[in-house]
Write a protein that holds these residues in place. Structure first.
Motif, PDB file in Angstrom:
ATOM      1  N   ALA A  35       0.844  -1.201   0.000  1.00  0.00           N
ATOM      2  CA  ALA A  35       0.000   0.000   0.000  1.00  0.00           C
ATOM      3  C   ALA A  35       0.881   1.253   0.000  1.00  0.00           C
ATOM      4  CB  ALA A  35      -0.936   0.001   1.211  1.00  0.00           C
ATOM      5  N   PHE A  36       1.946   1.252   0.836  1.00  0.00           N
ATOM      6  CA  PHE A  36       2.870   2.381   0.849  1.00  0.00           C
ATOM      7  C   PHE A  36       3.526   2.557  -0.517  1.00  0.00           C
ATOM      8  CE2 PHE A  36       2.982   2.735   5.505  1.00  0.00           C
ATOM      9  CZ  PHE A  36       3.123   4.101   5.638  1.00  0.00           C
ATOM     10  N   CYS A  37       3.978   1.465  -1.123  1.00  0.00           N
ATOM     11  CA  CYS A  37       4.611   1.554  -2.451  1.00  0.00           C
ATOM     12  C   CYS A  37       3.693   2.245  -3.443  1.00  0.00           C
ATOM     13  CB  CYS A  37       4.962   0.162  -2.977  1.00  0.00           C
ATOM     14  SG  CYS A  37       6.384  -0.598  -2.194  1.00  0.00           S
ATOM     15  N   ASP A  38       2.456   1.790  -3.497  1.00  0.00           N
ATOM     16  CA  ASP A  38       1.501   2.339  -4.463  1.00  0.00           C
ATOM     17  C   ASP A  38       1.187   3.804  -4.199  1.00  0.00           C
ATOM     18  OD1 ASP A  38       1.439  -0.108  -5.692  1.00  0.00           O
ATOM     19  OD2 ASP A  38      -0.553  -0.664  -4.953  1.00  0.00           O
ATOM     20  N   ILE A  39       0.892   4.132  -2.945  1.00  0.00           N
ATOM     21  CA  ILE A  39       0.491   5.512  -2.667  1.00  0.00           C
ATOM     22  C   ILE A  39       1.671   6.468  -2.786  1.00  0.00           C
ATOM     23  CG2 ILE A  39       0.710   5.513  -0.145  1.00  0.00           C
ATOM     24  CD1 ILE A  39      -1.971   7.124  -0.168  1.00  0.00           C
ATOM     25  N   LEU A  40       2.877   6.015  -2.433  1.00  0.00           N
ATOM     26  CA  LEU A  40       4.051   6.881  -2.592  1.00  0.00           C
ATOM     27  C   LEU A  40       4.310   7.184  -4.066  1.00  0.00           C
ATOM     28  CD1 LEU A  40       6.446   5.480   0.143  1.00  0.00           C
ATOM     29  CD2 LEU A  40       5.423   7.761   0.066  1.00  0.00           C
ATOM     30  N   LYS A  72      -1.515  13.540   7.434  1.00  0.00           N
ATOM     31  CA  LYS A  72      -2.435  13.442   6.297  1.00  0.00           C
ATOM     32  C   LYS A  72      -2.045  12.260   5.411  1.00  0.00           C
ATOM     33  CE  LYS A  72      -5.360  15.057   3.051  1.00  0.00           C
ATOM     34  NZ  LYS A  72      -5.990  13.878   2.535  1.00  0.00           N
ATOM     35  N   PHE A  73      -0.758  12.124   5.162  1.00  0.00           N
ATOM     36  CA  PHE A  73      -0.296  11.015   4.337  1.00  0.00           C
ATOM     37  C   PHE A  73      -0.642   9.674   4.972  1.00  0.00           C
ATOM     38  CE2 PHE A  73       2.692   7.744   3.140  1.00  0.00           C
ATOM     39  CZ  PHE A  73       2.569   7.777   1.755  1.00  0.00           C
ATOM     40  N   LEU A  74      -0.405   9.543   6.284  1.00  0.00           N
ATOM     41  CA  LEU A  74      -0.684   8.284   6.955  1.00  0.00           C
ATOM     42  C   LEU A  74      -2.179   7.967   6.930  1.00  0.00           C
ATOM     43  CD1 LEU A  74       1.840   8.472   9.908  1.00  0.00           C
ATOM     44  CD2 LEU A  74       1.979   7.053   7.853  1.00  0.00           C
ATOM     45  N   GLU A  75      -3.029   8.985   7.068  1.00  0.00           N
ATOM     46  CA  GLU A  75      -4.475   8.778   6.949  1.00  0.00           C
ATOM     47  C   GLU A  75      -4.832   8.301   5.547  1.00  0.00           C
ATOM     48  OE1 GLU A  75      -6.764  12.231   8.008  1.00  0.00           O
ATOM     49  OE2 GLU A  75      -5.825  12.355   9.980  1.00  0.00           O
ATOM     50  N   ASP A  76      -4.257   8.961   4.536  1.00  0.00           N
ATOM     51  CA  ASP A  76      -4.525   8.566   3.152  1.00  0.00           C
ATOM     52  C   ASP A  76      -4.039   7.148   2.883  1.00  0.00           C
ATOM     53  OD1 ASP A  76      -5.567  11.073   2.745  1.00  0.00           O
ATOM     54  OD2 ASP A  76      -3.838  11.821   1.611  1.00  0.00           O
ATOM     55  N   LYS A  77      -2.863   6.813   3.412  1.00  0.00           N
ATOM     56  CA  LYS A  77      -2.308   5.469   3.220  1.00  0.00           C
ATOM     57  C   LYS A  77      -3.219   4.431   3.855  1.00  0.00           C
ATOM     58  CE  LYS A  77      -0.374   3.103   5.845  1.00  0.00           C
ATOM     59  NZ  LYS A  77      -0.848   1.892   6.583  1.00  0.00           N
ATOM     60  N   GLU A  78      -3.704   4.713   5.061  1.00  0.00           N
ATOM     61  CA  GLU A  78      -4.581   3.753   5.739  1.00  0.00           C
ATOM     62  C   GLU A  78      -5.875   3.573   4.954  1.00  0.00           C
ATOM     63  OE1 GLU A  78      -5.155   0.836   8.480  1.00  0.00           O
ATOM     64  OE2 GLU A  78      -3.350   1.996   8.133  1.00  0.00           O
ATOM     65  N   TYR A  80      -6.194   3.970   1.732  1.00  0.00           N
ATOM     66  CA  TYR A  80      -5.810   3.222   0.531  1.00  0.00           C
ATOM     67  C   TYR A  80      -5.680   1.738   0.861  1.00  0.00           C
ATOM     68  CZ  TYR A  80      -3.236   1.814  -3.629  1.00  0.00           C
ATOM     69  OH  TYR A  80      -2.835   1.178  -4.771  1.00  0.00           O
ATOM     70  N   PHE A  81      -5.014   1.454   1.983  1.00  0.00           N
ATOM     71  CA  PHE A  81      -4.837   0.068   2.409  1.00  0.00           C
ATOM     72  C   PHE A  81      -6.192  -0.597   2.577  1.00  0.00           C
ATOM     73  CE2 PHE A  81      -4.673  -2.972   5.934  1.00  0.00           C
ATOM     74  CZ  PHE A  81      -3.813  -3.902   5.398  1.00  0.00           C
ATOM     75  N   ARG A  82      -7.121   0.082   3.239  1.00  0.00           N
ATOM     76  CA  ARG A  82      -8.442  -0.509   3.471  1.00  0.00           C
ATOM     77  C   ARG A  82      -9.206  -0.687   2.158  1.00  0.00           C
ATOM     78  NH1 ARG A  82      -8.631  -1.636   8.369  1.00  0.00           N
ATOM     79  NH2 ARG A  82      -7.912  -0.329  10.046  1.00  0.00           N
ATOM     80  N   ARG A  83      -9.092   0.278   1.240  1.00  0.00           N
ATOM     81  CA  ARG A  83      -9.788   0.167  -0.050  1.00  0.00           C
ATOM     82  C   ARG A  83      -9.266  -1.012  -0.854  1.00  0.00           C
ATOM     83  NH1 ARG A  83      -8.624   5.558  -0.589  1.00  0.00           N
ATOM     84  NH2 ARG A  83      -7.158   5.125  -2.248  1.00  0.00           N
ATOM     85  N   THR A  84      -7.960  -1.242  -0.787  1.00  0.00           N
ATOM     86  CA  THR A  84      -7.379  -2.268  -1.653  1.00  0.00           C
ATOM     87  C   THR A  84      -7.292  -3.637  -1.005  1.00  0.00           C
ATOM     88  OG1 THR A  84      -5.142  -1.677  -0.932  1.00  0.00           O
ATOM     89  CG2 THR A  84      -5.972  -0.611  -2.928  1.00  0.00           C
ATOM     90  N   THR A  85      -7.468  -3.715   0.305  1.00  0.00           N
ATOM     91  CA  THR A  85      -7.276  -5.019   0.936  1.00  0.00           C
ATOM     92  C   THR A  85      -8.477  -5.527   1.710  1.00  0.00           C
ATOM     93  OG1 THR A  85      -6.329  -4.037   2.922  1.00  0.00           O
ATOM     94  CG2 THR A  85      -4.799  -4.700   1.187  1.00  0.00           C
TER      95      THR A  85
END
Length: 146
Positions: A35-40, A72-78, A80-85
């Protein structure tokens, strides 16, 4: 002969054992890494070049970012993680498969997913929901946390 008393004896009769599967039975860190790889890449971090696993482990705290941007980034990452997993069905299937692979399916009566609750960690809502589903008293249960 020395007698010893179990530190959990005050829970007798023991009615339930609750645990967070992600931290006791399996490890979702690899999913967070992806998730971090993708969002970064999505936000153009490192010129869009994917991060390495070593970078993820050592530097993912973003010490050079201002505090609000990091949050903000960590919120967005979380998100993203929830949307994709996690969709309810997918998450339930993964949990059930993990329990089956570990030979634990027969010992688990109910599964509460994060999506089943309005609030998750650090709030106790998933555990409270499990106690309710199992009809178990909090006075006669204990929790394993990873």
């Amino acid at each position: 002969m020395r007698s010893s008393k179990c530190s959990l004896s005050f829970l007798a009769p023991l009615e339930g054992i609750l645990f967070n599967i992600d931290e006791t039975i399996c490890d979702s860190d690899p999913l967070h890494y992806y998730a971090f790889c993708d969002i970064l890449q999505e936000v153009g971090f490192n010129g869009g070049v994917p991060i390495t696993e070593e970078f993820f482990i050592k530097i993912i705290s973003f010490p050079h970012w201002e505090h609000q941007r990091s949050l903000k980034f960590l919120e967005d990452k979380e998100g993203y993680f929830r949307r994709t997993t996690t969709t309810q069905e997918w998450a339930a299937q993964v949990v059930q498969m993990g329990l089956k692979n570990k030979g634990l399916s027969d010992f688990v009566e109910t599964i509460v997913l994060g999506d089943d609750c309005e609030r998750v960690k650090p709030f106790p809502d998933p555990y409270l929901k499990a106690l309710q589903a199992l009809q178990v008293s909090h006075n006669h249960a204990f929790v394993f946390e990873g």
